[in-house]
Design an enzyme around this catalytic site. Structure first.
Site, mmCIF file in Angstrom:
data_model
loop_
_atom_site.group_PDB
_atom_site.id
_atom_site.type_symbol
_atom_site.label_atom_id
_atom_site.label_comp_id
_atom_site.label_asym_id
_atom_site.label_seq_id
_atom_site.Cartn_x
_atom_site.Cartn_y
_atom_site.Cartn_z
ATOM 1 N N GLU A 166 18.997 136.387 46.597
ATOM 2 C CA GLU A 166 19.634 137.657 46.828
ATOM 3 C C GLU A 166 18.998 138.608 47.610
ATOM 4 O O GLU A 166 18.472 139.634 47.133
ATOM 5 C CB GLU A 166 19.775 138.357 45.167
ATOM 6 C CG GLU A 166 20.630 137.435 44.647
ATOM 7 C CD GLU A 166 20.858 138.119 43.125
ATOM 8 O OE1 GLU A 166 20.374 139.120 42.725
ATOM 9 O OE2 GLU A 166 21.568 137.551 42.292
ATOM 10 N N GLU A 348 23.576 130.751 40.010
ATOM 11 C CA GLU A 348 23.355 131.801 39.089
ATOM 12 C C GLU A 348 24.726 132.111 38.376
ATOM 13 O O GLU A 348 25.816 132.845 39.073
ATOM 14 C CB GLU A 348 22.528 133.153 39.104
ATOM 15 C CG GLU A 348 21.237 132.852 38.997
ATOM 16 C CD GLU A 348 20.463 134.190 39.508
ATOM 17 O OE1 GLU A 348 20.907 135.394 39.060
ATOM 18 O OE2 GLU A 348 19.481 134.039 40.303
HETATM 19 C C1 FCB Z 1 20.239 138.291 39.567
HETATM 20 C C2 FCB Z 1 18.757 138.013 39.579
HETATM 21 C C3 FCB Z 1 18.176 137.276 38.348
HETATM 22 C C4 FCB Z 1 18.534 137.917 37.119
HETATM 23 C C5 FCB Z 1 20.061 138.079 37.093
HETATM 24 C C6 FCB Z 1 20.476 138.761 35.664
HETATM 25 O O1 FCB Z 1 20.328 139.507 40.271
HETATM 26 O O2 FCB Z 1 18.605 136.821 40.767
HETATM 27 O O3 FCB Z 1 16.941 137.258 38.618
HETATM 28 O O4 FCB Z 1 17.894 138.942 36.948
HETATM 29 O O5 FCB Z 1 20.594 138.973 38.207
#
Ligand code: FCB
Length: 451
Positions: A166, A348
Site C-alpha cells: 500500500e 487483504e
Molecule cells: C491495511 C493495512 C493492514 C491493516 C488493514 C486493516 O491498510 O495494509 O496492515 O492495517 O489495512
C-alpha cells in the site's frame, strides 16, 4: 459459497504484518523503526499502544503456525521487519534478525503452508528516516540492498514476494496527513515518497529475480472503486479524480510506465523527482498484482474538490468502512480489463468488529463471517468475468496492532486476549476452515487438531 466453484489450485490464505504482530521490539539486535518512534510519541496512537509486545508472534510463531495448519491455510502472508535485518538501514546485516524469518519459513513449509513474504509493510528503519526518509532517493537504494539480502537468504524456499504494501497509505497517511509514521505533514513529501516507493519496487523486482531465480514478484496496492454519487458530469469527474489519486496514480506507472495525465495537469504530482528511466524501471513486468480492498468510495463534487458521501443506512464495520462486496467485484473486473495483470492475489480483505469473548469461552462474530462470505462471492463472480485471481488472504489471521487505532480494532479470525496473549479461534475461523475444507480433490492431508 463453496470452494469447489473455484479452481482446485486456488490459494486460501491469511495475512499479517511484522510490526502488527511480532513484538520483541528490542530483541536479537533489532533496530528502531519509524513505528517504534511514532507509537512512543504521546498522542499519536490511541491509548499510547505500541508494538513492543503486540501478539508476541516472534516467540509464539510455532504455535501460531500450528493453528494455521488447523485452519487449513494454503498460504500465509507475513512481512519482514527491515530493522531486524538492517538495524542501521543498510550496511551490516543482523544475522540473528534474518534467522527468525528463516525459522518461520521452515515452520510454514513443514506444515505445507506457502509463504508470501512482504518486504515493506511500513516499518522503515528510523536511521533512514533521520537521513531524509522516503522523500529522498537514497532510501529507495537502501531498500533494494535490503530486498536482495533477504531474497538471497530465503529465496530457495520463498517463491512469492511482495515488494511494498500500500504505497498510497505510506505516502499520504504517513507523509501528508501525519496520522501514520513517520508523521510528516507535507504533500511534497508524500509525492516524493510515492515515487521512491514505486522506483524501489521496480529495482527490487529485478534484484529479487537475480537473487532468487523463479521467484514470483509483485506489489500490493490498496485499491477502491470510486462510485459517482449521481450521474451528473460534475460528480462523475469528482469520482474520476478520486480514482486517479488512489488507484491510477499507482496502476498507471506500474502497468503503463506513465503517471496519469489528468493528475499531472492538475499538478497533483510534482514532476521534478522523476528522472530518466525511472518510469521504465517502475514498469518492470511483475508476476502478479496484490490487491487489498475493504470498501468503496462514493464521491460527489464539492466546493473545494471531491467530497465523500456516506450512506448512514448502509452497513459499516467498526472502522467506519462501508460493507459493499460489489465494489470488490467491480474493482477486480476493471483492473483486469484496464491493466491485464498476469495474476491477481487478493492480499487483504476483512473486517473489524467489536468482538467479545462470551461466557461459553467463544467469540461469536457472525458479522465477520457474513462480510467474508459476501466478499468471497463477489471475488468468485469477478473470476467468472475474467479477473485472474489466484488466491485470497483474509486480513487478518490474528487480532493485532491496528496502527493509529492501537489494539482497539479487531480484524482477526483468531481472537487475542492481550493481557494473557491467549489465542481463541473465533466462529469465523471455524467457518473459513469449513470453506477451505469443502474443496474436493485437494491433495492436502486433513488438518491436525490442536488442544
Ligand atoms: C491495511 C493495512 C493492514 C491493516 C488493514 C486493516 O491498510 O495494509 O496492515 O492495517 O489495512
Amino acid at each position: 459459497m463453496n470452494a469447489n466453484s473455484l479452481p482446485a489450485d486456488f490459494l486460501w490464505g491469511a495475512a499479517t504484518a511484522a510490526y502488527q504482530i511480532e513484538g520483541a521490539a528490542r530483541e536479537d539486535g533489532r533496530g528502531e523503526s519509524v513505528w517504534d518512534r511514532f507509537s512512543a510519541t504521546p498522542g499519536k496512537v490511541r491509548g499510547g499502544d505500541t508494538g513492543d509486545v503486540a501478539c508476541d508472534f516472534y516467540h509464539r510463531y510455532r504455535d501460531d503456525v500450528r493453528l494455521m495448519r488447523e485452519l487449513g491455510l494454503d498460504a500465509f502472508r507475513f512481512s519482514i521487519a527491515w530493522p531486524r535485518v538492517f538495524p542501521e538501514g543498510r550496511g551490516k546485516v543482523n544475522t540473528a534478525g534474518l534467522d527468525f524469518y528463516d525459522r518461520l519459513v521452515d515452520a510454514l513449509l513443514e506444515q505445507q503452508i506457502e509463504p508470501f513474504a512482504t518486504l515493506f509493510h511500513w516499518d522503515t528503519p528510523q536511521v533512514l528516516e533521520d537521513a531524509g526518509g522516503w522523500p529522498v532517493r537514497s532510501t529507495a537504494e537502501a531498500f533494494v540492498e535490503y530486498a536482495e539480502t533477504v531474497a538471497t537468504r530465503l529465496g530457495d524456499r520463498v517463491r512469492f514476494w511482495i515488494t511494498h504494501n500500500e504505497p498510497w497509505v505510506v505516502a499520504w497517511i504517513g507523509h501528508a496527513w501525519g496520522e501514520h509514521a513517520p508523521g510528516r505533514t507535507s504533500e511534497a513529501d508524500a509525492v516524493a515518497t510515492a515515487h521512491h516507493l514505486l522506483l524501489s519496487h521496480g529495482w527490487a523486482v529485478e534484484a529479487i529475480r537475480r537473487a532468487a531465480p523463479g521467484a514470483q514478484v509483485g506489489i500490493t496496492l490498496n485499491l477502491h472503486e470510486a462510485y459517482a454519487h449521481s450521474e451528473s458530469p460534475e460528480d462523475e469527474a469528482a469520482a474520476w479524480q478520486v480514482d486517479g489519486q488512489g488507484n491510477r496514480w499507482f496502476l498507471d506507472p506500474i502497468f503503463r510506465g506513465t503517471y496519469p495525465a489528468d493528475l499531472l495537469e492538475r499538478n497533483e504530482l510534482v514532476a521534478p523527482v522523476v528522472r530518466d528511466r525511472d518510469l521504465e524501471t517502475i514498469a518492470t513486468p511483475i508476476d502478479f498484482l496484490g490487491v487489498n480492498n475493504y470498501f468503496r468510495f462514493v464521491v460527489g463534487a464539492g466546493a473545494d474538490g471531491p467530497r465523500f458521501v456516506a450512506d448512514p443506512e448502509a452497513p459499516h464495520t467498526e472502522m467506519g468502512w462501508e460493507v459493499y462486496p460489489d465494489g470488490l467485484y467491480r474493482l477486480l473486473v476493471r483492473v483486469a480489463e484496464d491493466y491485464a495483470p498476469p495474476a491477481i492475489y487478493v492480499t487483504e480483505n476483512g473486517a473489524a468488529f467489536g468482538d467479545v469473548r462470551v461466557h461459553d469461552g467463544a467469540v461469536h462474530d457472525p458479522e465477520r463471517t457474513s462480510y467474508l462470505e459476501t466478499y468471497i462471492d463477489a471475488m468468485a463472480r469477478a473470476m467468472g468475468d475474467g479477473a485472474p485471481v489466484k488466491g485470497y488472504f483474509v486480513w487478518s489471521f490474528l487480532d493485532n496492532f491496528e496502527w493509529a487505532h492501537g489494539y482497539s480494532k479487531r480484524f482477526g479470525l483468531v481472537y487475542v486476549d492481550y493481557p494473557t496473549l491467549e489465542r481463541v479461534p473465533k466462529d469465523s475461523f471455524h467457518w473459513y476452515r469449513g470453506l477451505i475444507a469443502s474443496r474436493q480433490g485437494a491433495s492436502r492431508p486433513s488438518p491436525i487438531v490442536t488442544g
